[in-house]
Scaffold this motif. Structure first.
Motif, PDB file in Angstrom:
ATOM      1  N   UNK A 177       0.889  -1.138  -0.165  1.00 30.25           N
ATOM      2  CA  UNK A 177      -0.073   0.091   0.087  1.00 30.25           C
ATOM      3  C   UNK A 177       0.839   1.482  -0.129  1.00 30.25           C
ATOM      4  N   UNK A 178       1.883   1.250   0.719  1.00 22.94           N
ATOM      5  CA  UNK A 178       2.740   2.371   0.783  1.00 22.94           C
ATOM      6  C   UNK A 178       3.526   2.360  -0.454  1.00 22.94           C
ATOM      7  N   UNK A 179       4.104   1.499  -0.984  1.00 23.45           N
ATOM      8  CA  UNK A 179       4.654   1.753  -2.150  1.00 23.45           C
ATOM      9  C   UNK A 179       3.801   1.888  -3.646  1.00 23.45           C
ATOM     10  N   UNK A 180       2.459   1.814  -3.332  1.00 22.80           N
ATOM     11  CA  UNK A 180       1.728   2.285  -4.434  1.00 22.80           C
ATOM     12  C   UNK A 180       1.465   3.535  -4.617  1.00 22.80           C
ATOM     13  N   UNK A 181       1.569   4.530  -3.169  1.00 23.13           N
ATOM     14  CA  UNK A 181       1.615   5.746  -3.008  1.00 23.13           C
ATOM     15  C   UNK A 181       2.895   6.458  -3.248  1.00 23.13           C
ATOM     16  N   UNK A 182       3.859   6.028  -2.547  1.00 22.38           N
ATOM     17  CA  UNK A 182       5.176   6.513  -2.590  1.00 22.38           C
ATOM     18  C   UNK A 182       6.110   5.692  -3.384  1.00 22.38           C
ATOM     19  N   UNK A 183       6.368   6.535  -4.584  1.00 20.71           N
ATOM     20  CA  UNK A 183       7.165   5.630  -5.728  1.00 20.71           C
ATOM     21  C   UNK A 183       8.720   5.455  -5.183  1.00 20.71           C
ATOM     22  N   UNK A 184       9.028   6.317  -4.425  1.00 20.82           N
ATOM     23  CA  UNK A 184      10.502   6.076  -3.821  1.00 20.82           C
ATOM     24  C   UNK A 184      10.472   4.753  -3.011  1.00 20.82           C
ATOM     25  N   UNK A 185       9.817   4.603  -2.293  1.00 18.72           N
ATOM     26  CA  UNK A 185       9.677   3.375  -1.778  1.00 18.72           C
ATOM     27  C   UNK A 185       9.538   2.093  -2.770  1.00 18.72           C
ATOM     28  N   UNK A 186       8.635   2.444  -3.700  1.00 14.75           N
ATOM     29  CA  UNK A 186       8.478   1.244  -4.624  1.00 14.75           C
ATOM     30  C   UNK A 186       9.769   0.996  -5.445  1.00 14.75           C
ATOM     31  N   UNK A 187      10.651   1.933  -5.556  1.00 15.93           N
ATOM     32  CA  UNK A 187      11.933   1.821  -6.222  1.00 15.93           C
ATOM     33  C   UNK A 187      13.111   1.235  -5.240  1.00 15.93           C
ATOM     34  N   UNK A 188      12.809   1.720  -4.023  1.00 16.06           N
ATOM     35  CA  UNK A 188      13.678   0.827  -2.973  1.00 16.06           C
ATOM     36  C   UNK A 188      13.421  -0.303  -2.697  1.00 16.06           C
ATOM     37  N   UNK A 189      12.123  -0.961  -2.864  1.00 15.09           N
ATOM     38  CA  UNK A 189      11.863  -2.225  -2.406  1.00 15.09           C
ATOM     39  C   UNK A 189      11.952  -3.260  -3.699  1.00 15.09           C
TER      40      UNK A 189
END
Length: 361
Positions: A177-189
């Motif tokens: 859910x967080x990665x879908x909103x925060x693209x930086x978190x998605x790129x990090x994970x």
């Protein structure tokens, strides 16, 4: 002030109608006109049924309207149907349909055929010590079911594997859910998720055994297998949310909590159901494999290892059947739990029944 509010409400209504008409036009252009696909012939209305109840007793009637309320009580349910002429209470009995019964009989027949093939293969080869027949295997399984050690071993493995599954499920829901909103978190994970999906399970098991020891192997491996599936399902579900619904939510100024309940959760559920259904079986396979390699005490994996080591083939097959049954039940339980949680969060607490075979007013 009252006139301004009226104009604002009219604008909101016009915007809502515009969104709905655009969606209707899009469906019609794609050859999915709802007025052509769905047709329902109404034979009676609520007032007609009430006035001629004795004449219509035992006959089939078709009504249409809005369901105002429903009360689910096991196999019996009640609902209030409202149409333009009044309101009618319905009694609904949920029972196993004939088609479902035939499907169960068909599946049982297929299983029976494979059991016969298994017995013939065991008899023809004459290698009962390597390929025991189903009778010998089920006798060994029955013998194991009569011992306390069997349930202790199953309980120990179930707790460990379930812990890994639940931890991965919660982590996948939150981080997805967080990665879908925060693209930086998605790129990090993204590199970590790709690593979990690409690295062979056996390599993971060896590394986890070195880092965390054999007692925690099933938990960590279960987490590593399930997390990428749940994370990806949540991420895809959130990203696939209908933009027009989000625009409508913005027009009506829905709170973030209501957006999650009524837009995002229903959108995520199909992706999550499919992921959980696959992940539950994979979690048990990987967890038992970790127990076999790590020789975890009082575990199904340990029993499998020693059955293989001493060529106790009936016991080996019996434990394999046990794993299949537990994995199947675990999958059904996990999917049912996820669906029920989704219904509670989105407001549909009771859910819609799959079968409502008889409706009587």
């Amino acid at each position: 002030m009252a006139e301004q509010q009226k104009k604002a409400q009219e604008q909101d209504l016009n915007q809502l109608l515009k969104v709905r008409r655009e969606k209707l036009t899009e469906l019609q252009e794609n050859g999915k006109d709802p007025f052509q696909i769905t047709k329902y012939d109404v034979t009676h209305h609520s007032m007609e049924v009430k006035d001629a109840f004795e004449e219509l007793e035992g006959k089939s009637v078709s009504l249409a309207g809005r369901m105002m309320s429903k009360r689910i009580m096991g196999k019996a349910s009640f609902a209030d149907l409202s149409d333009r002429y009044g309101r009618l209470q319905m009694y609904i009995k949920n029972s196993m349909s004939r088609n479902r019964m035939l499907s169960i009989i068909k599946k049982a027949g297929i299983i029976g055929i494979w059991l016969v093939i298994w017995q013939i293969a065991s008899s023809v080869t004459g290698l009962a010590f390597l390929l025991p027949g189903p009778v010998t295997v089920f006798l060994a399984l029955g013998k194991a079911l009569c011992t306390r050690a069997f349930y202790r071993v199953v309980f120990h493995s179930f707790i460990k594997i379930s812990a890994g599954f639940l931890a991965a499920l919660l982590a996948g829901l939150v981080l997805g859910s967080i990665a879908a909103v925060k693209k930086g978190v998605q790129s990090f994970l993204e590199p970590l998720v790709l690593l979990m999906r690409a690295l062979p399970v056996a390599a993971f098991i060896i590394v986890m055994l070195i880092w965390f020891g054999s007692q925690n192997a099933a938990v960590t491996i279960g987490f590593m297998v399930v997390f990428p599936m749940v994370y990806q399902a949540v991420l895809e579900g959130v990203c696939a949310a209908d933009t027009k619904l989000l625009e409508m939510a913005a027009v009506f100024e829905l709170s973030p909590v209501k957006k999650v309940r009524y837009i995002y959760v229903p959108q995520i559920m199909p992706f999550l159901n499919a992921a959980v259904k696959t992940a539950a079986g994979m979690c048990w396979k990987a967890g038992v494999s970790a127990e076999v390699i790590g020789l975890v005490k009082n575990s199904i994996g340990e029993e499998l290892y020693y059955a293989k080591l001493y060529l106790m083939m009936p016991e080996l097959f019996a434990w394999s059947i046990t794993i299949m049954c537990i994995s199947f039940l675990f999958e059904k339980l996990a999917v049912a739990l996820i669906r029920q949680c989704g219904r509670v969060i989105s407001g549909d607490i009771h859910g819609s029944g799959k079968e409502q075979d008889r409706c009587r007013s």
